[in-house]
Scaffold this motif. Structure first.
Motif, PDB file in Angstrom:
ATOM      1  N   THR A   1       5.903   0.871  -3.739  1.00 15.60           N
ATOM      2  CA  THR A   1       6.470  -0.466  -3.880  1.00 15.60           C
ATOM      3  C   THR A   1       5.824  -1.469  -2.947  1.00 15.60           C
ATOM      4  OG1 THR A   1       8.567   0.592  -4.468  1.00 15.60           O
ATOM      5  CG2 THR A   1       8.633  -1.749  -3.949  1.00 15.60           C
ATOM      6  N   ILE A   2       5.567  -1.075  -1.710  1.00 21.19           N
ATOM      7  CA  ILE A   2       4.933  -1.969  -0.741  1.00 21.19           C
ATOM      8  C   ILE A   2       3.815  -1.216  -0.033  1.00 21.19           C
ATOM      9  CG2 ILE A   2       6.930  -3.456  -0.354  1.00 21.19           C
ATOM     10  CD1 ILE A   2       7.586  -1.833   2.126  1.00 21.19           C
ATOM     11  N   GLY A   3       2.969  -1.973   0.639  1.00 23.29           N
ATOM     12  CA  GLY A   3       1.893  -1.377   1.427  1.00 23.29           C
ATOM     13  C   GLY A   3       0.545  -1.408   0.773  1.00 23.29           C
ATOM     14  N   GLY A   4       0.496  -1.725  -0.535  1.00 25.86           N
ATOM     15  CA  GLY A   4      -0.804  -1.787  -1.197  1.00 25.86           C
ATOM     16  C   GLY A   4      -1.428  -0.421  -1.351  1.00 25.86           C
ATOM     17  N   ASP A   5      -2.702  -0.383  -1.674  1.00 27.94           N
ATOM     18  CA  ASP A   5      -3.463   0.857  -1.837  1.00 27.94           C
ATOM     19  C   ASP A   5      -4.239   1.123  -0.557  1.00 27.94           C
ATOM     20  OD1 ASP A   5      -2.618   1.259  -4.470  1.00 27.94           O
ATOM     21  OD2 ASP A   5      -4.147  -0.119  -5.226  1.00 27.94           O
ATOM     22  N   GLN A   6      -3.669   1.999   0.271  1.00 27.64           N
ATOM     23  CA  GLN A   6      -4.307   2.320   1.540  1.00 27.64           C
ATOM     24  C   GLN A   6      -5.091   3.621   1.410  1.00 27.64           C
ATOM     25  OE1 GLN A   6      -4.166   0.172   4.056  1.00 27.64           O
ATOM     26  NE2 GLN A   6      -2.897  -1.149   2.781  1.00 27.64           N
ATOM     27  N   PRO A   7      -6.275   3.724   2.001  1.00 25.27           N
ATOM     28  CA  PRO A   7      -7.066   4.959   1.912  1.00 25.27           C
ATOM     29  C   PRO A   7      -6.447   6.066   2.751  1.00 25.27           C
ATOM     30  CG  PRO A   7      -8.130   3.404   3.394  1.00 25.27           C
ATOM     31  CD  PRO A   7      -6.963   2.674   2.770  1.00 25.27           C
ATOM     32  N   PHE A   8      -6.614   7.310   2.282  1.00 25.39           N
ATOM     33  CA  PHE A   8      -6.155   8.465   3.040  1.00 25.39           C
ATOM     34  C   PHE A   8      -7.141   8.756   4.163  1.00 25.39           C
ATOM     35  CE2 PHE A   8      -6.181  13.033   3.899  1.00 25.39           C
ATOM     36  CZ  PHE A   8      -4.844  13.258   4.172  1.00 25.39           C
ATOM     37  N   THR A   9      -6.629   9.049   5.352  1.00 26.33           N
ATOM     38  CA  THR A   9      -7.491   9.361   6.492  1.00 26.33           C
ATOM     39  C   THR A   9      -6.992  10.599   7.200  1.00 26.33           C
ATOM     40  OG1 THR A   9      -8.335   8.575   8.633  1.00 26.33           O
ATOM     41  CG2 THR A   9      -6.160   7.782   7.962  1.00 26.33           C
TER      42      THR A   9
END
Length: 642
Positions: free
Chosen positions: A209-217
């Motif tokens: 719902t929130i946070g956008g598409d963040q890359p996995f690290t």
């Protein structure tokens, strides 16, 4: 140190291997005169894991967590209101003060799926025979199985315990820091997405719902969280005690051991605390759903490209002076204590700042009889003036120890608290987002409790009965509410170990809870945890416990979660109906080395739409917050004498 009794778990480090150097080590808590031994048992993994077995959490180690059992806070006085991450904190009241004849260290490392990690280091040693210093550090990091769940927590503790050679003076000091940071995703975009195993077999690709598409690290040093909560708590405490009484000594052929029997004790405690609570979202430009989420659930206008930042900051200084009187100088666990404390508090918010104080009077009587058969506790405190004027708590309990070795007991007690709502219910808080300014009354809670423990039967029975009025809660993502009518709540539990073979044990825990009336509160009627274990001592030095663990709760309308406030809130539309959680485990100890291997969430295995199989039949912790699929967890705990 003083001889003030001892307590120990079912398996402790008070015995040492013949080939090791001799060590005697024990610890005590700040408000207890009892001595405890280090517990080295291996049959319950959750005693070494941050999240208790009776808690739910939002799908990733380090995310918000709450008990599935009704357990209201009964602590009066000022409360900033942020408790969703309490299980990851080290609390001041749990600080241990050690005494050891040799330096002792523990090195712990824990590794889970998706690079979930816990690193913990502890060291304690006596600088002098009457002065001990200890250091502990813990690091928790987990990127998570779903987007925007990354968590990064740090706990640091330094403590010191000094007792003068004459035994008249004691000094307790500690510095404690908790730094918690957790990403927030507002839940996945829809529970139906969990069923689309063709597109979303990798759960990290499910939109949130929130946070956008963040890359996995996998970089566990990274603290780059663009949407989430960041909490910082710091405590420095110094307690000094001076005793008046009678000196004595034990004379041997080679030494003179000084003794001291106090009759009167003067105590001063000063503590300094800082608290910083922040919610931030610096990723609103990456997703239009972020702005819709804040508009629909909080009534906030946030444009794409804007950043959202809320914070409350606090400083608190406390001074307490107390006097003890010991009726029996040879029994330090019988005393009368009276005292008063002054607390000054300063808060800084986005739009305002406030300063206030509390004046607290308190009294206490404790008596653990010298034959250790009876244990009585009576204590209470009254906020006589200041911001929380009128708050109080009163507690009385009586415990009777039974059996030749005094291992079993029966206990009964009563407590009552009058509590101000947390500061989140105050309009000055940056996190008070409701348009109304309705005042809230003090919450009143009465608690009657009883428990029986019989080691011969390996059985523990408990019952807790609550009477609550002016119950405070959140009714949606941001609206605080209060339910004024009195309601009752009953919680009963049983823990039993059943012998089903020479080396086979069944650990059965059952909890049943029920409310009365129309109070807006939902809990499962039944929660049970069962462990079927093959256990025993093998090959002289191997202590083994391996088997199957099953947890289950009856369907109920679980609380939803508000990421901005960091609060679980009441909802009455979605019913959580989970399958039993199934895990297998292998746990062992060889001398000072302990190892844990677990495969969790085996219940999520299912045949996927592409004809294969995967661990994709996820249970839910709360609406929109699924638990992950298969998790493999490995842990090593190594303790040694330097």
């Amino acid at each position: 140190m003083r001889n003030s009794g001892s307590g120990k778990g079912s398996d402790s480090l008070h015995h040492r291997n013949r080939n090791e150097d001799s060590i005697t080590i024990y610890y005590r808590y700040l408000d207890s005169s009892r001595h405890y031994k280090l517990d080295s048992s291996i049959n319950d993994f959750t005693t070494r894991f941050p999240i208790p077995a009776t808690n739910i959490y939002l799908g990733n180690l380090g995310n918000a967590s709450k008990s599935i059992l009704f357990s209201p806070s009964m602590k009066p006085g000022w409360d900033p209101g942020f408790h969703a991450f309490d299980v990851y904190k080290w609390k001041p009241e749990d600080t241990r003060f050690f005494n050891t004849t040799r330096p002792y260290s523990e090195l712990n490392y824990f590794l889970g799926s998706r690079t979930e990690q816990i690193i913990q280091v502890a060291h304690t040693q006596n600088i002098k025979p009457n002065w001990n210093a200890s250091f502990q550090y813990r690091f928790i990091n987990s990127p998570g199985f779903f987007q925007n769940q990354s968590a990064n927590h740090n706990n640091i503790l330094f403590s010191s315990w000094y007792e003068s050679v004459s035994k008249r003076y004691n000094n307790y000091f500690f510095i404690l820091s908790n730094q918690m940071q957790s990403g927030e995703n507002g839940g996945i975009a829809g529970d139906s997405l969990l069923q689309n195993t063709l597109v979303y077999k990798d759960r990290f690709s499910i939109p949130t719902t929130i946070g956008g598409d963040q890359p996995f690290t996998t970089n566990f040093f990274s603290t780059n969280i663009k949407t989430g909560n960041k909490y910082r708590e710091f405590t420095a405490l110094l307690r000094q005690q001076f005793d008046i009484g009678r000196k004595d000594s034990i004379v041997t052929d080679s030494t003179v051991i000084p003794l001291f029997y106090p009759r009167l004790r003067f105590e001063h405690t000063i503590s300094y605390n800082t608290y910083k609570y922040q919610y931030f979202d610096f990723a609103t430009a990456s997703s239009a759903s972020d702005t819709e989420f804040y508009s629909n659930n909080y009534g906030m206008t946030v444009h794409p490209g804007d950043s959202l930042h809320l914070r409350d900051r606090w400083k608190s200084l406390g001074n307490d002076f107390s006097i003890y009187q010991f009726p029996d100088a040879k029994n330090l666990q019988q005393f009368v204590r009276i005292g008063a404390s002054l607390q000054t508090i300063k808060g800084e918010f986005d739009q305002d700042s406030s300063s206030f104080y509390n004046l607290v009077l308190h009294a206490e009587y404790r008596n653990k009889t010298r034959n250790q058969k009876w244990d009585a506790e009576l204590y209470g405190s009254l906020y006589s003036a200041g911001f929380n004027s009128g708050d109080y708590n009163a507690h009385i309990s009586l415990k009777r120890f039974v059996g030749k070795k005094k291992q079993g007991y029966a206990e009964v007690g009563f407590e009552n608290s009058n509590i101000s709502p947390s500061f989140l219910f105050d309009t000055r808080s940056s996190f008070f987002l409701a348009p109304s300014t309705t005042g809230f009354k003090k919450e009143n809670i009465s608690h009657i409790f009883t428990s029986v423990y019989q080691p011969g039967l390996k059985l523990r029975l408990s019952a807790n009965y609550y009477l609550v009025s002016n119950y405070t809660f959140f009714t949606n993502f941001y609206q605080p509410e209060q339910f004024e009518p009195l309601f009752n709540f009953l919680l009963i539990s049983a823990q039993k170990v059943l012998k089903i073979g020479k080396h086979f044990n069944w650990y059965a825990d059952v909890y049943a809870q029920q409310k009365t009336g129309s109070v807006p509160l939902h809990v499962p009627l039944i929660f049970t945890r069962n462990r079927f274990a093959f256990e025993g001592n093998f090959f002289r030095n191997l202590n083994l416990s391996t088997g199957l663990e099953i947890k289950y709760q009856t369907p109920y309308k679980a609380d939803n979660y508000s990421p901005v406030l960091g609060q679980f809130f009441y909802q009455d539309s979605v019913t959580i109906n989970n399958k039993p959680d199934i895990s297998v485990f292998l746990q062992f100890r060889i001398k000072g080395f302990k190892g844990f291997i677990r495969a969790e969430n085996l219940n999520t295995m299912q045949v996927t739409k592409d004809g294969g199989f995967g661990f994709t039949d996820n249970n839910l912790a709360a609406p929109g917050y699924p638990y992950p699929g298969l998790q493999i967890r490995l842990g090593v705990w190594w303790s040694f004498v330097n």
